[in-house]
Design a protein around this motif. Structure first.
Motif, PDB file in Angstrom:
ATOM      1  N   UNK A  85      -5.639  -2.754   9.675  1.00 34.44           N
ATOM      2  CA  UNK A  85      -6.404  -3.413   8.566  1.00 34.44           C
ATOM      3  C   UNK A  85      -7.840  -2.578   8.600  1.00 34.44           C
ATOM      4  N   UNK A  86      -8.265  -2.308   7.179  1.00 31.63           N
ATOM      5  CA  UNK A  86      -9.555  -1.555   7.212  1.00 31.63           C
ATOM      6  C   UNK A  86     -10.527  -2.303   6.144  1.00 31.63           C
ATOM      7  N   UNK A 129      -8.738  -7.994   2.653  1.00 28.11           N
ATOM      8  CA  UNK A 129      -8.444  -6.980   3.725  1.00 28.11           C
ATOM      9  C   UNK A 129      -6.981  -7.036   4.020  1.00 28.11           C
ATOM     10  N   UNK A 130      -6.489  -8.528   3.847  1.00 24.08           N
ATOM     11  CA  UNK A 130      -4.702  -8.609   3.928  1.00 24.08           C
ATOM     12  C   UNK A 130      -4.178  -7.787   2.717  1.00 24.08           C
ATOM     13  N   UNK A 131      -4.632  -7.915   1.575  1.00 22.01           N
ATOM     14  CA  UNK A 131      -4.109  -7.340   0.484  1.00 22.01           C
ATOM     15  C   UNK A 131      -3.675  -5.751   0.481  1.00 22.01           C
ATOM     16  N   UNK A 132      -4.696  -5.155   1.607  1.00 21.54           N
ATOM     17  CA  UNK A 132      -4.493  -3.714   1.706  1.00 21.54           C
ATOM     18  C   UNK A 132      -3.995  -3.397   3.142  1.00 21.54           C
ATOM     19  N   UNK A 138     -18.940  -1.595   1.470  1.00 17.58           N
ATOM     20  CA  UNK A 138     -18.849  -1.663   0.265  1.00 17.58           C
ATOM     21  C   UNK A 138     -17.845  -2.840  -0.045  1.00 17.58           C
ATOM     22  N   UNK A 139     -16.784  -3.171   0.706  1.00 21.52           N
ATOM     23  CA  UNK A 139     -15.822  -4.400   0.681  1.00 21.52           C
ATOM     24  C   UNK A 139     -16.634  -5.520   1.023  1.00 21.52           C
ATOM     25  N   UNK A 140     -17.470  -5.621   2.088  1.00 19.34           N
ATOM     26  CA  UNK A 140     -18.030  -6.700   2.533  1.00 19.34           C
ATOM     27  C   UNK A 140     -19.034  -7.090   1.122  1.00 19.34           C
ATOM     28  N   UNK A 141     -19.952  -6.064   0.790  1.00 17.66           N
ATOM     29  CA  UNK A 141     -20.892  -6.492  -0.390  1.00 17.66           C
ATOM     30  C   UNK A 141     -19.886  -7.092  -1.551  1.00 17.66           C
ATOM     31  N   UNK A 142     -18.860  -6.449  -1.901  1.00 14.20           N
ATOM     32  CA  UNK A 142     -17.873  -6.900  -3.095  1.00 14.20           C
ATOM     33  C   UNK A 142     -17.411  -8.256  -2.917  1.00 14.20           C
ATOM     34  N   UNK A 143     -17.140  -8.838  -1.658  1.00 22.50           N
ATOM     35  CA  UNK A 143     -16.836 -10.173  -1.519  1.00 22.50           C
ATOM     36  C   UNK A 143     -17.923 -10.954  -1.047  1.00 22.50           C
TER      37      UNK A 143
END
Length: 317
Positions: free
Chosen positions: A220-221, A205-208, A225-230
């Protein structure tokens, strides 16, 4: 209205349902459980009913396993006590209307919907108000009660970093410590009990992160899908909105969760004079001056642009 009046209403009744807002946070959980322990010590019968699960880091706190998850409240009770709910829709539960309702809240904009109402905007957390009620009931503070009072205060202040923190806050914390609770141990349980997925999610999240308005506004967004990837869960997002405030330049932060149905849940945080509660109110949200939330619907780009402009005005105000 005062703690003494609420305590009198509680003394006069025997059976209770305690609830708080949907998607409960630490103050919601801590306020419910500390009051439940106090009432049970007086021989009262208490049911705890919430719509949504307790966040994972708080599930091993005493009494949490006694919370029932439901979409509707049923069965006999002399009163329903709503904690941290600005109106009767906030718990997300059906069937509350017929009950005698005791409303205890510290959020500006409370609709005073109860049969008994105590609203106190000076309280940094609803748990501060519950501490006063427990005192008015003349119930000694046990470690179970104290641990939940600390949970409420520590989380609603973001680790004692925002809100109307006062001498009252630290007097309550002093008394919590006198029960034998170790504040440092409690803080680690509250803030450092997540999985590694949270650390990965934080980095992603911080990188984006978008820095706008001369670096004073951070956006922040994330989505499922991002939750699953992490390898993270929704619980792992708790408190992430606060991290950009660690930069001295950043005055306000918005964390946007894009839901599968197109709805966007927004968490807002700020420093000093920046009033994010006012910004949240534009979208019928609410909260506190430095910590608030809202829900956006409609075209994402349009709504995000409007949110950014509102936050920029708040920063400049």
């Amino acid at each position: 209205m005062s703690a003494a009046v609420i305590a009198a209403a509680l003394r006069a009744r025997q059976t209770f349902i305690l609830t708080s807002h949907a998607r409960p946070d630490g103050d919601a959980v801590g306020s419910q459980l500390s009051l439940a322990f106090a009432l049970r010590s007086l021989g009262k019968q208490v049911r705890l009913i919430n719509r949504d699960p307790v966040p994972a880091p708080y599930r091993d706190f005493p009494g949490v396993d006694g919370i029932t998850l439901a979409s509707r409240v049923e069965g006999p009770a002399d009163a329903v006590v709503t904690l941290e709910c600005s109106d009767l829709t906030r718990p997300g539960l059906e069937g509350l209307e017929p009950y005698f309702v005791i409303n205890v809240d510290h959020h500006l904009g409370n609709a005073m919907y109860g049969d008994e109402n105590w609203f106190d905007a000076s309280a940094v957390a609803c748990a501060e108000m519950v501490a006063d009620i427990i005192d008015a009931l003349e119930v000694p503070w046990t470690q179970d009660i104290a641990s939940h009072l600390y949970l409420g205060i520590a989380t609603d202040t973001g680790g004692f970093r925002h809100g109307p923190i006062s001498a009252r806050t630290f007097e309550i914390c002093r008394r919590i410590a006198l029960t034998g609770i170790e504040p440092a141990v409690m803080a680690r349980r509250i803030f450092d009990s997540f999985g590694i997925g949270r650390v990965k999610l934080m980095g992603a999240i911080l990188s984006r992160m978008e820095l706008l308005h001369g670096g004073r506004l951070a956006i922040l967004e994330f989505d499922d899908a991002l939750l699953a990837a992490c390898g993270a869960t929704a619980d792992d997002t708790e408190g992430l909105v606060n991290f950009p405030l660690g930069a001295r330049e950043v005055a306000a932060v918005a964390l946007l969760k894009r839901m599968a149905d197109g709805v966007v849940r927004v968490s807002l945080r700020s420093k000093d004079h920046v009033d994010v509660r006012h910004v949240a109110g534009i979208w019928s949200g609410g909260g506190h001056k430095n910590a608030a939330g809202a829900t956006l619907t409609g075209d994402f780009a349009t709504q995000k642009a409007a949110l950014v402009k509102a936050l920029e005005r708040a920063i400049d105000g």
